[in-house]
Design a protein around this motif. Structure first.
Motif, PDB file in Angstrom:
ATOM      1  N   ASP A   1      37.475  48.633  34.909  1.00  0.00           N
ATOM      2  CA  ASP A   1      36.116  48.519  34.384  1.00  0.00           C
ATOM      3  C   ASP A   1      36.042  49.160  33.002  1.00  0.00           C
ATOM      4  O   ASP A   1      36.702  50.154  32.719  1.00  0.00           O
ATOM      5  CB  ASP A   1      35.108  49.203  35.326  1.00  0.00           C
TER       6      ASP A   1
ATOM      7  N   HIS B   1      25.374  43.861  42.405  1.00  0.00           N
ATOM      8  CA  HIS B   1      25.380  42.449  42.036  1.00  0.00           C
ATOM      9  C   HIS B   1      24.353  41.724  42.898  1.00  0.00           C
ATOM     10  O   HIS B   1      23.920  42.255  43.928  1.00  0.00           O
ATOM     11  CB  HIS B   1      26.772  41.835  42.258  1.00  0.00           C
TER      12      HIS B   1
ATOM     13  N   GLY C   1      35.977  44.330  36.520  1.00  0.00           N
ATOM     14  CA  GLY C   1      34.592  44.781  36.359  1.00  0.00           C
ATOM     15  C   GLY C   1      34.123  45.411  37.653  1.00  0.00           C
ATOM     16  O   GLY C   1      33.095  45.038  38.209  1.00  0.00           O
TER      17      GLY C   1
HETATM   18  C1  LIG Z   1      26.682  44.350  37.157  1.00  0.00           C
HETATM   19  S1  LIG Z   1      28.104  45.358  37.137  1.00  0.00           S
HETATM   20  C2  LIG Z   1      29.013  44.743  38.557  1.00  0.00           C
HETATM   21  C3  LIG Z   1      29.944  45.786  39.121  1.00  0.00           C
HETATM   22  C4  LIG Z   1      30.723  45.352  40.359  1.00  0.00           C
HETATM   23  N1  LIG Z   1      31.485  44.142  40.115  1.00  0.00           N
HETATM   24  C5  LIG Z   1      29.819  45.150  41.535  1.00  0.00           C
HETATM   25  O1  LIG Z   1      29.584  43.988  41.875  1.00  0.00           O
HETATM   26  O2  LIG Z   1      29.359  46.141  42.138  1.00  0.00           O
HETATM   27  C6  LIG Z   1      29.069  44.668  35.773  1.00  0.00           C
HETATM   28  C7  LIG Z   1      30.312  45.482  35.491  1.00  0.00           C
HETATM   29  O3  LIG Z   1      31.162  44.770  34.589  1.00  0.00           O
HETATM   30  C8  LIG Z   1      31.760  45.714  33.725  1.00  0.00           C
HETATM   31  N2  LIG Z   1      32.233  45.021  32.523  1.00  0.00           N
HETATM   32  C9  LIG Z   1      31.495  44.340  31.614  1.00  0.00           C
HETATM   33  N3  LIG Z   1      32.281  43.868  30.620  1.00  0.00           N
HETATM   34  C10 LIG Z   1      33.554  44.236  30.917  1.00  0.00           C
HETATM   35  C11 LIG Z   1      34.813  44.060  30.297  1.00  0.00           C
HETATM   36  N4  LIG Z   1      34.952  43.379  29.136  1.00  0.00           N
HETATM   37  N5  LIG Z   1      35.897  44.584  30.895  1.00  0.00           N
HETATM   38  C12 LIG Z   1      35.803  45.281  32.058  1.00  0.00           C
HETATM   39  N6  LIG Z   1      34.624  45.494  32.690  1.00  0.00           N
HETATM   40  C13 LIG Z   1      33.515  44.985  32.139  1.00  0.00           C
HETATM   41  C14 LIG Z   1      30.640  46.708  33.458  1.00  0.00           C
HETATM   42  O4  LIG Z   1      31.114  47.929  32.948  1.00  0.00           O
HETATM   43  C15 LIG Z   1      30.021  46.816  34.837  1.00  0.00           C
HETATM   44  O5  LIG Z   1      30.630  47.813  35.599  1.00  0.00           O
END
Ligand SMILES: C[S@@+](CC[C@H](N)C(=O)[O-])C[C@H]1O[C@@H](n2cnc3c(N)ncnc32)[C@H](O)[C@@H]1O
Length: 276
Positions: free
Chosen positions: A95, A47, A73
């Motif tokens: 996630d 992020h 997520g």
């Molecule tokens: C940019 S990554 C950030 C991951 C983590 N939060 C970090 O900061 O390291 C965005 C994450 O959101 C998850 N994501 C997106 N839409 C989602 C949903 N509807 N439900 C659960 N996870 C979701 C994606 O699979 C991804 O792993």
């Protein structure tokens, strides 16, 4: 969960990511059976602002160590492992991306944090947890892939205990126009859903939250993104989020800085609590 392909999951799924991360760590001389969250931070804090941004949000939230936390997520699990390791809290991550959940489990075993964090695949719009299960709900840079923010924030509210707190780091739409693509969360607009900070705040309040703290972190995000974009002209370090992003990682890094600089995107941190 259904097995229907999801374009967001497709975006985040790349071949052999787990093996690539371990190979990079081995190349750096790390013992891959005894890793620390610090070893992994260049790649698993996925992020804007990476680890320093996680620390800023954690300090804003304020944790005693007794909390049960949900990370919505949770990605590769960097923030959740760090919160468990540094603050002693118990964290569950959810996630959408099955591959990320598998890698998060694998990295958790290698950091000796099994029993302190756990991950499951699921959709933030239908959280697989009972009402009032968590003392804190945490989410960094996930909402920009989620169109139905009303439902997302209602779900976060539902699983939060009375007196609990919600901690968010989110990308918001700025006044400068739509973002340049590709960006880290989307190669094109169909899976990118940005709202202004004001609209986001109204949606959170409509879902039953009261704002405790709201911080515009765009300047810090721009500084960090500009540094990364500047370094994106040279060979990347062995371990970094370019391993997740694929061949167009340089364009993504550059667009992140450009979008922030042109006020197309903004970043904010917020802590909220259930409204009385
Ligand atoms: C940019 S990554 C950030 C991951 C983590 N939060 C970090 O900061 O390291 C965005 C994450 O959101 C998850 N994501 C997106 N839409 C989602 C949903 N509807 N439900 C659960 N996870 C979701 C994606 O699979 C991804 O792993």
């Amino acid at each position: 969960m259904t097995n229907t392909p999801n374009p967001v999951e497709d975006h985040y799924t790349s071949r052999d990511l787990g093996a690539a991360i371990l190979a990079a760590l081995q190349g750096m001389g790390k013992d891959i059976d005894h890793l620390t969250p610090d070893d992994l931070a260049p790649v698993d804090e996925f992020h804007g602002g990476q680890r320093p941004a996680t620390i800023r949000l954690a300090e804003l939230l304020g944790l005693t160590g007794a909390e049960r936390v949900l990370d919505v997520g949770s990605g590769l699990g960097g923030p959740s492992r760090f919160l468990a390791w540094r603050y002693g809290v118990r964290v569950s991550g959810v996630d959408l991306t099955a591959d990320f959940v598998r890698i998060a489990d694998m990295l958790t075993q290698r950091t000796g944090l099994v029993g302190k964090v756990d991950y499951r695949q699921g959709n933030a719009l239908d959280l697989p947890f009972d009402d009032a299960s968590f003392d804190a709900v945490w989410s960094q840079n996930a909402a920009m892939n989620i169109a139905d923010r009303d439902r997302l924030y209602r779900e976060m509210r539902r699983v939060l205990k009375p007196g609990g707190k919600l901690a968010l780091q989110e990308v918001a739409a700025g006044p400068g126009g739509p973002p340049h693509f590709p960006v880290q969360w989307a190669r094109e607009p169909s899976i990118s859903f940005l709202f202004t900070a004001d609209v986001t705040r109204a949606k959170l309040e409509a879902a039953g939250f009261r704002v405790v703290t709201w911080q515009d972190t765009t300047p810090e995000a721009l500084e960090s993104a500009a540094k990364r974009a500047g370094n994106a002209t040279t060979t990347p370090p062995p371990l970094g989020t370019h391993l997740i992003l694929g061949d167009d990682w340089q364009a993504m890094f550059k667009n992140s800085a450009r979008n922030l600089g042109e006020h197309r995107t903004e970043l904010f941190n917020a802590v909220l609590e259930p409204a009385a």
